[in-house]
Design a protein around this motif. Structure first.
Motif, mmCIF file in Angstrom:
data_model
loop_
_atom_site.group_PDB
_atom_site.id
_atom_site.type_symbol
_atom_site.label_atom_id
_atom_site.label_comp_id
_atom_site.label_asym_id
_atom_site.label_seq_id
_atom_site.Cartn_x
_atom_site.Cartn_y
_atom_site.Cartn_z
ATOM 1 N N ASP A 137 0.988 -1.884 -0.113
ATOM 2 C CA ASP A 137 -0.138 -0.235 0.280
ATOM 3 C C ASP A 137 0.444 1.152 0.218
ATOM 4 O O ASP A 137 0.531 2.577 -0.606
ATOM 5 C CB ASP A 137 -1.099 0.171 1.413
ATOM 6 C CG ASP A 137 -1.598 -1.079 0.842
ATOM 7 O OD1 ASP A 137 -2.345 -1.435 -0.369
ATOM 8 O OD2 ASP A 137 -2.753 -1.496 1.937
ATOM 9 N N PHE A 138 2.003 1.496 0.372
ATOM 10 C CA PHE A 138 2.862 2.529 0.857
ATOM 11 C C PHE A 138 3.534 2.513 -0.845
ATOM 12 O O PHE A 138 3.493 3.974 -0.904
ATOM 13 C CB PHE A 138 3.883 2.328 1.636
ATOM 14 C CG PHE A 138 3.679 1.919 2.744
ATOM 15 C CD1 PHE A 138 3.890 3.514 3.399
ATOM 16 C CD2 PHE A 138 3.999 1.034 3.369
ATOM 17 C CE1 PHE A 138 3.932 3.562 4.587
ATOM 18 C CE2 PHE A 138 4.393 1.417 4.614
ATOM 19 C CZ PHE A 138 3.761 2.607 5.470
ATOM 20 N N TYR A 139 3.220 2.201 -1.864
ATOM 21 C CA TYR A 139 3.746 2.128 -2.790
ATOM 22 C C TYR A 139 2.608 2.108 -4.380
ATOM 23 O O TYR A 139 3.069 2.358 -5.566
ATOM 24 C CB TYR A 139 4.852 1.170 -3.676
ATOM 25 C CG TYR A 139 6.038 1.694 -2.222
ATOM 26 C CD1 TYR A 139 7.261 2.457 -2.853
ATOM 27 C CD2 TYR A 139 6.357 0.334 -0.971
ATOM 28 C CE1 TYR A 139 8.556 2.404 -1.797
ATOM 29 C CE2 TYR A 139 7.349 -0.066 -0.868
ATOM 30 C CZ TYR A 139 7.920 1.458 -0.698
ATOM 31 O OH TYR A 139 9.197 1.717 0.303
ATOM 32 N N LYS A 140 1.148 1.500 -3.639
ATOM 33 C CA LYS A 140 0.575 1.284 -4.972
ATOM 34 C C LYS A 140 -0.097 2.906 -5.762
ATOM 35 O O LYS A 140 -0.026 4.087 -4.771
ATOM 36 C CB LYS A 140 -0.708 1.698 -4.375
ATOM 37 C CG LYS A 140 -2.176 0.916 -5.127
ATOM 38 C CD LYS A 140 -3.436 0.664 -4.607
ATOM 39 C CE LYS A 140 -4.411 0.372 -5.584
ATOM 40 N NZ LYS A 140 -5.318 -0.182 -5.372
ATOM 41 N N ALA A 148 -1.119 12.779 -2.082
ATOM 42 C CA ALA A 148 -0.827 12.617 -0.846
ATOM 43 C C ALA A 148 -0.290 11.442 -0.684
ATOM 44 O O ALA A 148 0.012 10.462 -0.182
ATOM 45 C CB ALA A 148 -2.455 11.914 -0.439
ATOM 46 N N ILE A 149 1.367 11.693 -1.202
ATOM 47 C CA ILE A 149 2.728 11.313 -1.129
ATOM 48 C C ILE A 149 3.258 11.897 -0.908
ATOM 49 O O ILE A 149 3.573 13.244 -0.979
ATOM 50 C CB ILE A 149 3.207 10.689 -2.957
ATOM 51 C CG1 ILE A 149 2.851 12.454 -3.708
ATOM 52 C CG2 ILE A 149 1.778 9.374 -3.604
ATOM 53 C CD1 ILE A 149 3.240 11.900 -5.329
ATOM 54 N N GLU A 150 4.725 10.921 -0.089
ATOM 55 C CA GLU A 150 6.145 12.277 0.307
ATOM 56 C C GLU A 150 7.138 11.161 0.826
ATOM 57 O O GLU A 150 7.358 9.796 -0.188
ATOM 58 C CB GLU A 150 5.579 12.579 1.466
ATOM 59 C CG GLU A 150 5.273 10.946 2.583
ATOM 60 C CD GLU A 150 5.114 11.277 4.250
ATOM 61 O OE1 GLU A 150 4.662 12.732 4.316
ATOM 62 O OE2 GLU A 150 5.197 10.771 4.956
ATOM 63 N N LEU A 151 8.266 11.945 0.148
ATOM 64 C CA LEU A 151 9.400 11.129 0.383
ATOM 65 C C LEU A 151 10.392 10.922 0.981
ATOM 66 O O LEU A 151 9.961 11.682 2.656
ATOM 67 C CB LEU A 151 10.341 12.659 -0.550
ATOM 68 C CG LEU A 151 10.448 12.733 -1.953
ATOM 69 C CD1 LEU A 151 10.966 14.035 -2.339
ATOM 70 C CD2 LEU A 151 11.081 11.008 -2.435
ATOM 71 N N THR A 160 16.662 8.200 -0.974
ATOM 72 C CA THR A 160 15.070 7.840 -1.125
ATOM 73 C C THR A 160 14.030 7.230 -1.179
ATOM 74 O O THR A 160 14.303 7.131 -2.576
ATOM 75 C CB THR A 160 14.883 9.613 -0.851
ATOM 76 O OG1 THR A 160 15.495 9.931 -2.112
ATOM 77 C CG2 THR A 160 15.388 10.327 -0.266
ATOM 78 N N VAL A 161 12.679 7.444 -0.637
ATOM 79 C CA VAL A 161 11.340 6.467 -1.665
ATOM 80 C C VAL A 161 10.645 7.356 -1.254
ATOM 81 O O VAL A 161 10.163 8.219 -0.375
ATOM 82 C CB VAL A 161 11.278 4.789 -1.072
ATOM 83 C CG1 VAL A 161 11.101 5.412 0.806
ATOM 84 C CG2 VAL A 161 10.326 3.763 -1.790
ATOM 85 N N MET A 162 9.757 8.020 -2.608
ATOM 86 C CA MET A 162 8.352 8.376 -2.594
ATOM 87 C C MET A 162 7.330 6.719 -2.520
ATOM 88 O O MET A 162 6.950 5.498 -2.494
ATOM 89 C CB MET A 162 7.860 8.915 -3.926
ATOM 90 C CG MET A 162 6.498 9.658 -3.957
ATOM 91 S SD MET A 162 6.768 11.246 -3.107
ATOM 92 C CE MET A 162 7.475 12.224 -4.739
ATOM 93 N N VAL A 163 6.038 7.026 -1.156
ATOM 94 C CA VAL A 163 5.211 6.700 -0.474
ATOM 95 C C VAL A 163 4.021 7.518 0.266
ATOM 96 O O VAL A 163 4.016 8.610 -0.293
ATOM 97 C CB VAL A 163 5.766 5.958 0.851
ATOM 98 C CG1 VAL A 163 7.169 4.777 0.657
ATOM 99 C CG2 VAL A 163 5.916 7.102 1.552
ATOM 100 N N ASN A 164 3.126 6.348 -0.420
ATOM 101 C CA ASN A 164 1.837 6.752 0.020
ATOM 102 C C ASN A 164 1.560 7.771 1.404
ATOM 103 O O ASN A 164 1.518 6.927 2.377
ATOM 104 C CB ASN A 164 1.057 5.828 -0.697
ATOM 105 C CG ASN A 164 0.220 5.634 -2.046
ATOM 106 O OD1 ASN A 164 0.016 6.343 -2.693
ATOM 107 N ND2 ASN A 164 0.636 4.334 -2.092
ATOM 108 N N ARG A 165 1.281 9.027 1.835
ATOM 109 C CA ARG A 165 1.237 8.858 3.309
ATOM 110 C C ARG A 165 0.202 8.396 3.711
ATOM 111 O O ARG A 165 0.445 8.237 4.749
ATOM 112 C CB ARG A 165 0.694 10.598 2.761
ATOM 113 C CG ARG A 165 1.262 11.195 4.137
ATOM 114 C CD ARG A 165 0.685 13.113 4.031
ATOM 115 N NE ARG A 165 -0.209 13.024 2.780
ATOM 116 C CZ ARG A 165 -0.556 14.628 2.333
ATOM 117 N NH1 ARG A 165 0.180 16.007 2.606
ATOM 118 N NH2 ARG A 165 -1.108 14.538 1.301
#
Length: 146
Positions: A12-15, A80-83, A136-141
């Motif tokens: 879900d973090f990467y969807k 709703a994504i963040e690094l 770093t990684v971009m994930v769903n907030r």
């Protein structure tokens, strides 16, 4: 949380993150362009002659400040994504500068940007070139580990 989420056990973090990242980038580009238009009269319209440089500087400052103050640009926040840094924490001022610098260098040398786009599309965490270098990684907030 002490590290970035595992894409297999926590998908879900990467969807949809690469798609959201693309749309957020477009919104950020429009916001940067609009900011440049607002600034233009303050240059007595001479900014027209160096508009690409103005766009580069305004974009750099916008991206660095927004990343340092919430780990996401306004476009990223809208989707709703963040690094996150390699240890799972939000970007600090140094991390925001480094990521923005890497992003800018990638745009300056198009093959690097092309590599970054391909990496975002094919890697399991959707990381671009700057993300791979910095960890770093971009994930769903919404799935975030606050």
């Amino acid at each position: 949380m002490t590290a970035t989420p595992d894409p297999h056990s926590q998908p879900d973090f990467y969807k949809d993150v690469p798609f959201k990242r693309l749309i957020a980038w477009g919104i950020d580009a429009v916001l940067t362009f609009l900011a440049c238009l607002v600034i233009l009269p303050f240059t007595a319209f001479t900014g027209i002659f160096f508009f690409p440089l103005l766009f580069l500087i305004v974009g750099f400052v916008y991206r660095m400040i927004t990343l340092a103050n919430g780990s996401a640009t306004w476009g990223m926040r809208l989707f709703a994504i963040e690094l996150r840094q390699a240890d799972g924490t939000r970007l600090d001022a140094g991390g925001a500068f480094a990521h923005t610098f890497g992003y800018t260098v990638s745009w300056a040398f198009f093959p690097l940007q092309l590599i970054s786009i391909v990496l975002m599309a094919v890697t399991e965490r959707g990381q671009g070139l700057s993300d791979h270098v910095l960890g770093t990684v971009m994930v769903n907030r919404r799935a975030s580990y606050r």
